[in-house]
Design a protein around this motif. Structure first.
Motif, PDB file in Angstrom:
ATOM      1  N   ARG A 620       0.820  -1.219   0.000  1.00 15.81           N
ATOM      2  CA  ARG A 620       0.000   0.000   0.000  1.00 15.81           C
ATOM      3  C   ARG A 620       0.857   1.274   0.000  1.00 15.81           C
ATOM      4  O   ARG A 620       0.676   2.144  -0.848  1.00 15.81           O
ATOM      5  CB  ARG A 620      -0.984  -0.006   1.175  1.00 15.81           C
ATOM      6  CG  ARG A 620      -1.906  -1.244   1.218  1.00 15.81           C
ATOM      7  CD  ARG A 620      -2.828  -1.309   0.023  1.00 15.81           C
ATOM      8  NE  ARG A 620      -3.462  -2.592  -0.165  1.00 15.81           N
ATOM      9  CZ  ARG A 620      -4.695  -2.893   0.237  1.00 15.81           C
ATOM     10  NH1 ARG A 620      -5.406  -2.018   0.915  1.00 15.81           N
ATOM     11  NH2 ARG A 620      -5.212  -4.060  -0.050  1.00 15.81           N
ATOM     12  N   PRO A 621       1.780   1.439   0.952  1.00 15.11           N
ATOM     13  CA  PRO A 621       2.563   2.682   0.934  1.00 15.11           C
ATOM     14  C   PRO A 621       3.493   2.787  -0.265  1.00 15.11           C
ATOM     15  O   PRO A 621       3.692   3.881  -0.799  1.00 15.11           O
ATOM     16  CB  PRO A 621       3.333   2.630   2.253  1.00 15.11           C
ATOM     17  CG  PRO A 621       3.336   1.207   2.659  1.00 15.11           C
ATOM     18  CD  PRO A 621       2.068   0.626   2.143  1.00 15.11           C
ATOM     19  N   PHE A 622       4.065   1.662  -0.697  1.00 19.48           N
ATOM     20  CA  PHE A 622       4.978   1.739  -1.841  1.00 19.48           C
ATOM     21  C   PHE A 622       4.234   2.137  -3.109  1.00 19.48           C
ATOM     22  O   PHE A 622       4.643   3.062  -3.818  1.00 19.48           O
ATOM     23  CB  PHE A 622       5.694   0.406  -2.053  1.00 19.48           C
ATOM     24  CG  PHE A 622       6.447   0.354  -3.371  1.00 19.48           C
ATOM     25  CD1 PHE A 622       7.599   1.099  -3.538  1.00 19.48           C
ATOM     26  CD2 PHE A 622       5.974  -0.416  -4.434  1.00 19.48           C
ATOM     27  CE1 PHE A 622       8.278   1.093  -4.753  1.00 19.48           C
ATOM     28  CE2 PHE A 622       6.636  -0.431  -5.647  1.00 19.48           C
ATOM     29  CZ  PHE A 622       7.801   0.320  -5.811  1.00 19.48           C
ATOM     30  N   VAL A 623       3.144   1.451  -3.421  1.00 17.62           N
ATOM     31  CA  VAL A 623       2.401   1.748  -4.643  1.00 17.62           C
ATOM     32  C   VAL A 623       1.836   3.160  -4.586  1.00 17.62           C
ATOM     33  O   VAL A 623       1.859   3.890  -5.587  1.00 17.62           O
ATOM     34  CB  VAL A 623       1.283   0.705  -4.850  1.00 17.62           C
ATOM     35  CG1 VAL A 623       0.356   1.122  -5.984  1.00 17.62           C
ATOM     36  CG2 VAL A 623       1.893  -0.666  -5.147  1.00 17.62           C
ATOM     37  N   HIS A 624       1.353   3.565  -3.411  1.00 18.67           N
ATOM     38  CA  HIS A 624       0.806   4.918  -3.260  1.00 18.67           C
ATOM     39  C   HIS A 624       1.858   5.971  -3.614  1.00 18.67           C
ATOM     40  O   HIS A 624       1.568   6.932  -4.341  1.00 18.67           O
ATOM     41  CB  HIS A 624       0.326   5.116  -1.822  1.00 18.67           C
ATOM     42  CG  HIS A 624      -0.242   6.467  -1.553  1.00 18.67           C
ATOM     43  ND1 HIS A 624      -1.566   6.789  -1.749  1.00 18.67           N
ATOM     44  CD2 HIS A 624       0.339   7.611  -1.112  1.00 18.67           C
ATOM     45  CE1 HIS A 624      -1.774   8.046  -1.447  1.00 18.67           C
ATOM     46  NE2 HIS A 624      -0.631   8.572  -1.050  1.00 18.67           N
ATOM     47  N   GLN A 625       3.070   5.776  -3.134  1.00 15.75           N
ATOM     48  CA  GLN A 625       4.113   6.772  -3.376  1.00 15.75           C
ATOM     49  C   GLN A 625       4.727   6.621  -4.763  1.00 15.75           C
ATOM     50  O   GLN A 625       5.033   7.618  -5.422  1.00 15.75           O
ATOM     51  CB  GLN A 625       5.193   6.648  -2.291  1.00 15.75           C
ATOM     52  CG  GLN A 625       4.679   6.986  -0.897  1.00 15.75           C
ATOM     53  CD  GLN A 625       5.710   6.734   0.183  1.00 15.75           C
ATOM     54  OE1 GLN A 625       6.653   7.505   0.363  1.00 15.75           O
ATOM     55  NE2 GLN A 625       5.557   5.635   0.905  1.00 15.75           N
ATOM     56  N   TRP A 626       4.921   5.397  -5.191  1.00 19.11           N
ATOM     57  CA  TRP A 626       5.509   5.152  -6.522  1.00 19.11           C
ATOM     58  C   TRP A 626       4.655   5.771  -7.616  1.00 19.11           C
ATOM     59  O   TRP A 626       5.172   6.445  -8.516  1.00 19.11           O
ATOM     60  CB  TRP A 626       5.662   3.638  -6.712  1.00 19.11           C
ATOM     61  CG  TRP A 626       5.980   3.202  -8.116  1.00 19.11           C
ATOM     62  CD1 TRP A 626       6.895   3.748  -8.967  1.00 19.11           C
ATOM     63  CD2 TRP A 626       5.385   2.106  -8.829  1.00 19.11           C
ATOM     64  NE1 TRP A 626       6.907   3.073 -10.170  1.00 19.11           N
ATOM     65  CE2 TRP A 626       5.991   2.063 -10.113  1.00 19.11           C
ATOM     66  CE3 TRP A 626       4.412   1.165  -8.504  1.00 19.11           C
ATOM     67  CZ2 TRP A 626       5.641   1.101 -11.065  1.00 19.11           C
ATOM     68  CZ3 TRP A 626       4.069   0.214  -9.441  1.00 19.11           C
ATOM     69  CH2 TRP A 626       4.674   0.183 -10.707  1.00 19.11           C
ATOM     70  N   LEU A 627       3.345   5.569  -7.556  1.00 20.26           N
ATOM     71  CA  LEU A 627       2.459   6.053  -8.605  1.00 20.26           C
ATOM     72  C   LEU A 627       1.879   7.436  -8.312  1.00 20.26           C
ATOM     73  O   LEU A 627       1.121   7.967  -9.113  1.00 20.26           O
ATOM     74  CB  LEU A 627       1.317   5.052  -8.832  1.00 20.26           C
ATOM     75  CG  LEU A 627       1.759   3.663  -9.316  1.00 20.26           C
ATOM     76  CD1 LEU A 627       0.556   2.756  -9.495  1.00 20.26           C
ATOM     77  CD2 LEU A 627       2.559   3.749 -10.614  1.00 20.26           C
ATOM     78  N   GLY A 628       2.229   8.023  -7.173  1.00 16.68           N
ATOM     79  CA  GLY A 628       1.775   9.375  -6.861  1.00 16.68           C
ATOM     80  C   GLY A 628       0.284   9.477  -6.640  1.00 16.68           C
ATOM     81  O   GLY A 628      -0.356  10.447  -7.072  1.00 16.68           O
ATOM     82  N   LEU A 629      -0.313   8.503  -5.935  1.00 12.43           N
ATOM     83  CA  LEU A 629      -1.761   8.491  -5.750  1.00 12.43           C
ATOM     84  C   LEU A 629      -2.256   9.587  -4.810  1.00 12.43           C
ATOM     85  O   LEU A 629      -3.467   9.784  -4.682  1.00 12.43           O
ATOM     86  CB  LEU A 629      -2.205   7.123  -5.220  1.00 12.43           C
ATOM     87  CG  LEU A 629      -2.006   5.940  -6.175  1.00 12.43           C
ATOM     88  CD1 LEU A 629      -2.522   4.653  -5.544  1.00 12.43           C
ATOM     89  CD2 LEU A 629      -2.689   6.184  -7.510  1.00 12.43           C
ATOM     90  N   ASP A 630      -1.347  10.293  -4.154  1.00  8.61           N
ATOM     91  CA  ASP A 630      -1.786  11.392  -3.293  1.00  8.61           C
ATOM     92  C   ASP A 630      -2.475  12.492  -4.094  1.00  8.61           C
ATOM     93  O   ASP A 630      -3.250  13.274  -3.540  1.00  8.61           O
ATOM     94  CB  ASP A 630      -0.608  11.973  -2.506  1.00  8.61           C
ATOM     95  CG  ASP A 630       0.553  12.391  -3.395  1.00  8.61           C
ATOM     96  OD1 ASP A 630       0.658  11.894  -4.535  1.00  8.61           O
ATOM     97  OD2 ASP A 630       1.374  13.201  -2.943  1.00  8.61           O
TER      98      ASP A 630
END
Length: 913
Positions: A620-630
């Motif tokens: 969850r945290p890796f994919v969120h940050q890798w793909l810029g889901l913020d």
């Protein structure tokens, strides 16, 4: 949250910094750049531009601004030289140089120069900041700290009050971001104490059972009664209004009635004025008392009839009261205007029943009515309807003949147990007031009543699960002394208990005796200050949870040279990589025996950690940050333009990205499926949103796609598409830049801050393609946009919330946001384009095929992201070989994500400090 006394904080602070000094590593200065480091250098062909257009003002004869270009080193290898090149880039991007009166270079020459210089400056910054593999001492980041408290104490606490961990960019594992301040230490003390309060309460009430059951019709008796009263009042008000109109129709009464319609100052004024009308009916004749109906300074029933006598909501209320099964349940409604609705059906915990922190099951017996359309057969669940904290969405498959029981797990903590109100409501019925009004209005326009009643609720209940987390608080289990205030352990017993707690908290490391002595002193000091045993113990343990041995991932070195990690250090690095949490007992035992250092054992443990549900602490945290889901949370979506993209759909769209990545890990499917595949991993909410066949359970699951579907892979996901806009319209630039950064490993340089806006486009009625074309007329814009825009244009068949379309419309608005009449344009979307130095494509499907053919680029970008995240440092030129090894190993198994992870975990970089 408990605030510790200042005396304890000061004593604990002193202990903290003493321990930090004992633990601190000697941070080596940045190593000298090796001879084999890549040289960042501008192409010599650009000297022509300087010689022809710059040297007359910045050469040997004249140096305007004390700046020369004839002696400029084309190798950008020092900070001083990089600053000179950055100044050139800034001046050209701003259009300041060459000056307007001077001869200008050809647009193509300037564009090529700016493109290369922008890319070289990015490379130079990376090279000059490269720490050559050095991993900085770092503390646990915010989410790791929360996960670690949960692993030790078995409870969840709110850690959002801690500072963010990505202040200078990069991943939240980057050591350069994870510094410590005195204020943070105070926060760690408070949060640690809160976690201990929570854990002690859970442990004391572990076996307690609680259950409350509520019938929906009982919950809504008051509401239904008010519905009936409102309908009766409307009927009487209608007759009263007619009487008033009849009286007003007589000329002699017109002036008096007009005065009354303005609103009575008080009841006495109203009665005096009304009494002047011969034969006027008394308000009491219609069941009204002006005192009771004198709201909003209106004159009782007269004002009331004027306001709602039209009865806009009346048919809806009448229809509700005529619905069947109201004696055994209630219906959820859509919020409207001037109506007491039950869009939130609540289970309110009575104050006679004190909810205890713990794990619960919320159950609701529910059915969808026959007239409910597919998109309305969902309910949302949450805590505290005013705050609107929706935690989950559930499909309603039950019918009125055969209702279903939905079970929803919910955790009540010491913090949210006081909210006392759990609620369900129809999906999207209360996200936005204007959107709800629009939904109600659409229903009213369709049938003259309002939206059909879609969801019927029979009952709700909440039940506490006893002993739900037994064995999940190892740090408390090893204490070995009672925690209640009836116990009076000796100081020696407390000291021994604290030592066992320390070993558990410090991931197997035994603290020095001097540290234990100080902790025992804090406990005694608290007793002398008047604390009881349990509070003194919690104060002492809170210091441990704020100490450097707990907060820092310590890998000490004796000199500036690298060394291999020990078994326990490797276990800690592996578990915080794949779980975001400390190693469990099994991993710790293998580490202490030295077996984890064996490649086959390490590989087996890597698979075990990935197979465990705790691996979501990585995915969850890796994919969120890798793909810029913020970016999904950067703006509000226009619900009037995009009513189907409600909060539940947005939540499911974000979840789809995680679930798809996790499915690839579980199944061993190819990493290429993130670029293009013939399936999606969705829940019922997204299946309905994408127009796919009905999914039968709330869980995310693999669903096959029809051959012509634009879904399948990241490019077809609603979350990715929604990030490429502003919540109202699409932004091909955002989408194109995202594709370059995340999918083809060719990130454009950061947009310069000083590029002037193209003011001549303001208010123009242009298509998206026409607007983008205008950007490329300026060299400082074209250097990036010629690479970015084609990718974005190929995605234009998706609207701002990821729905497929074939037409688009642009509407000019005034300064107040109102549409300008006659200033709009509608066009058929043309998704064709030609990539810069690449092939052409005719539509989105051809573009997707081109991107999918570049899986090696995608794999390289992914590998570099994984290295940065796992090692907590920026990627450097030395890591290119590691990325090559990861890709080569993954290719042997069709680019399986697991293979990327195994290759990284087995590498020397992962095993070295």
């Amino acid at each position: 949250m408990t605030v510790l006394p200042r005396l304890d904080s000061a004593a604990a602070m002193k202990l903290f910094f003493r321990c930090l000094g004992a633990l601190a590593l000697s941070l080596a200065s940045v190593l000298a750049t090796p001879a084999n480091a890549p040289r960042v250098e501008m192409d010599q062909r650009h000297k022509v531009l300087f010689n022809d257009y710059c040297i007359s003002c910045h050469g040997p004869k004249k140096q305007k601004g004390k700046f020369r270009v004839d002696q400029l080193d084309f190798g950008i290898t020092t900070l001083e030289n990089a600053e000179r090149w950055q100044k050139i880039l800034n001046e050209l991007n701003a259009g300041e140089m060459p000056p307007e009166e001077a001869e200008q270079p050809p647009n193509a020459m300037k564009t090529d120069f700016l493109e290369e210089l922008s890319q070289k400056m990015v490379a130079a910054r990376r090279s000059l900041a490269d720490r050559h593999g050095e991993i900085t001492l770092r503390r646990l980041n915010r989410r790791e700290y929360g996960n670690t408290l949960r692993a030790l104490l078995g409870v969840d606490v709110d850690v959002t009050e801690l500072p963010g961990d990505t202040g200078t960019g990069g991943y939240d594992t980057a050591g350069s971001n994870l510094f410590m301040s005195g204020n943070q230490f105070e926060q760690y003390l408070e949060i640690g104490h809160e976690a201990l309060d929570e854990a002690f309460e859970w442990q004391a009430a572990a076996s307690v059972q609680q259950k409350i059951h509520v019938e929906a019709e009982d919950t809504l008796k008051v509401i239904q009664q008010k519905y009936a009263e409102r309908l009766d009042a409307l009927e009487r008000a209608t007759r009263w209004a007619k009487a008033v109109d009849d009286a007003a129709a007589r000329p002699e009464n017109a002036a008096i009635v007009a005065e009354l319609r303005k609103g009575a100052k008080n009841e006495a004024f109203f009665r005096r004025q009304w009494a002047k009308i011969p034969g006027a009916p008394a308000p009491e004749d219609y069941g009204f008392k002006t005192v009771e109906n004198n709201a909003d300074k209106a004159n009782g029933a007269l004002s009331y009839a004027t306001k709602v006598g039209s009865g806009y909501m009346r048919p809806y209320q009448e229809a509700y009261l005529k619905m069947p099964h109201l004696d055994t349940g209630a219906y959820l409604t859509i919020q409207g205007n001037e109506v007491l609705t039950n869009e939130n059906l609540t289970l309110s915990v009575p104050y006679s029943w004190k909810p205890i922190a713990g794990d619960y099951i919320f159950r609701v017996r529910v059915a969808a009515t026959d007239q409910a359309p597919p998109e309305r057969r969902f309910i949302e669940f949450g805590i505290h309807p005013r705050a609107g904290r929706v935690t989950s969405t559930h499909q309603v498959t039950g019918t009125m003949d055969h209702p279903q029981i939905i079970e929803i797990p919910v955790t009540l903590t010491r913090r949210n147990a006081d909210d006392r109100v759990l609620f369900i409501r129809e999906k999207g019925s209360n996200d936005d007031y204007l959107q709800a009004r629009a939904k109600f209005g659409a229903g009213h326009a369709k049938n003259g009543i309002g939206p059909d009643f879609a969801i019927w609720v029979d009952w709700m209940e909440l039940e506490r699960i006893p002993n739900s987390r037994s064995g999940q608080a190892p740090a408390l289990a090893v204490l070995g002394i009672p925690q209640d205030d009836h116990a009076k352990p000796s100081i020696a017993e407390v000291r021994a208990a604290v030592e066992r707690f320390c070993v558990q908290a410090f991931r197997g490391v035994t603290p020095p005796q001097s540290y234990l002595d100080r902790l025992a002193g804090i406990y005694q000091m608290r007793l002398k200050a008047g604390d009881k045993h349990s509070e003194a113990l919690k104060q002492t343990l809170a210091v441990i949870l704020a100490s450097p041995q707990f907060l820092y991932l310590a890998e000490p070195v004796q000199d500036d040279h690298r060394r291999p990690l020990t078994g326990p250090e490797l276990a800690t690095r592996l578990s915080y990589f794949l779980w975001g949490a400390p190693p469990d007992a099994a991993l710790q035992a293998l580490a202490e025996k030295g077996e984890l250092l064996h490649p086959d054992v390490l590989a087996a443990q890597t698979d075990r950690l990935l197979n465990d549900p705790r691996s979501r602490g990585f995915t969850r945290p890796f994919v969120h940050q890798w793909l810029g889901l913020d970016r999904l949370d950067f703006f509000e979506f226009n619900r009037e333009l995009h009513p189907r993209f409600d909060n539940s759909t947005k939540l499911a769209a974000r979840q789809e990205v995680f679930e798809t990545f996790e499915y690839l890990i579980r199944s061993g499917s190819s990493f290429r499926d993130l670029l293009k595949c013939d399936y999606v991993v969705v829940n019922p909410v997204l299946a309905d949103y994408y127009g796919l066949p009905k999914v039968t359970s709330d869980a995310f699951q693999k669903v096959a796609l029809p051959k012509d579907s634009p879904r399948g892979g990241l490019l077809g996901m609603a979350a990715v598409l929604a990030m490429g806009g502003n919540g109202e319209r699409t932004s091909p630039v955002e989408r194109g830049a995202w594709i370059l950064r995340k999918l083809v490993d060719d990130p454009p340089p950061p947009a310069p801050a000083n590029v002037p806006q193209i003011a001549r486009l303001a208010g123009k009625v242009l298509t998206t393609r026409e607007r983008l074309k205008a950007h490329q007329e300026e060299a400082q814009c074209a250097s990036c946009h010629r690479k970015i825009d084609p990718f974005g244009l190929g995605m234009e068949n998706f609207d701002a919330v990821g729905q497929w379309r074939t037409e688009d419309t642009y509407q000019v608005k005034d300064e107040h946001g109102k549409p300008v009449k006659g200033a709009s344009k509608t066009w058929v979307i043309d998704a064709s384009a030609t990539l810069h130095k690449g092939p052409s494509f005719q539509n989105y499907f051809e573009l997707r095929d081109i991107i999918a053919s570049r899986s090696d680029n995608f794999a390289r970008g992914f590998s570099k992201a994984l290295i940065e995240y796992a090692l907590g440092r920026s990627i450097g030129f030395r890591d290119e070989a590691l990325a090559d090894d990861m890709i080569a190993r993954a290719k042997k198994n069709d680019l399986s994500i697991r293979e990327f992870i195994h290759a990284l975990v087995a590498s020397n970089e992962f095993h070295s400090k």
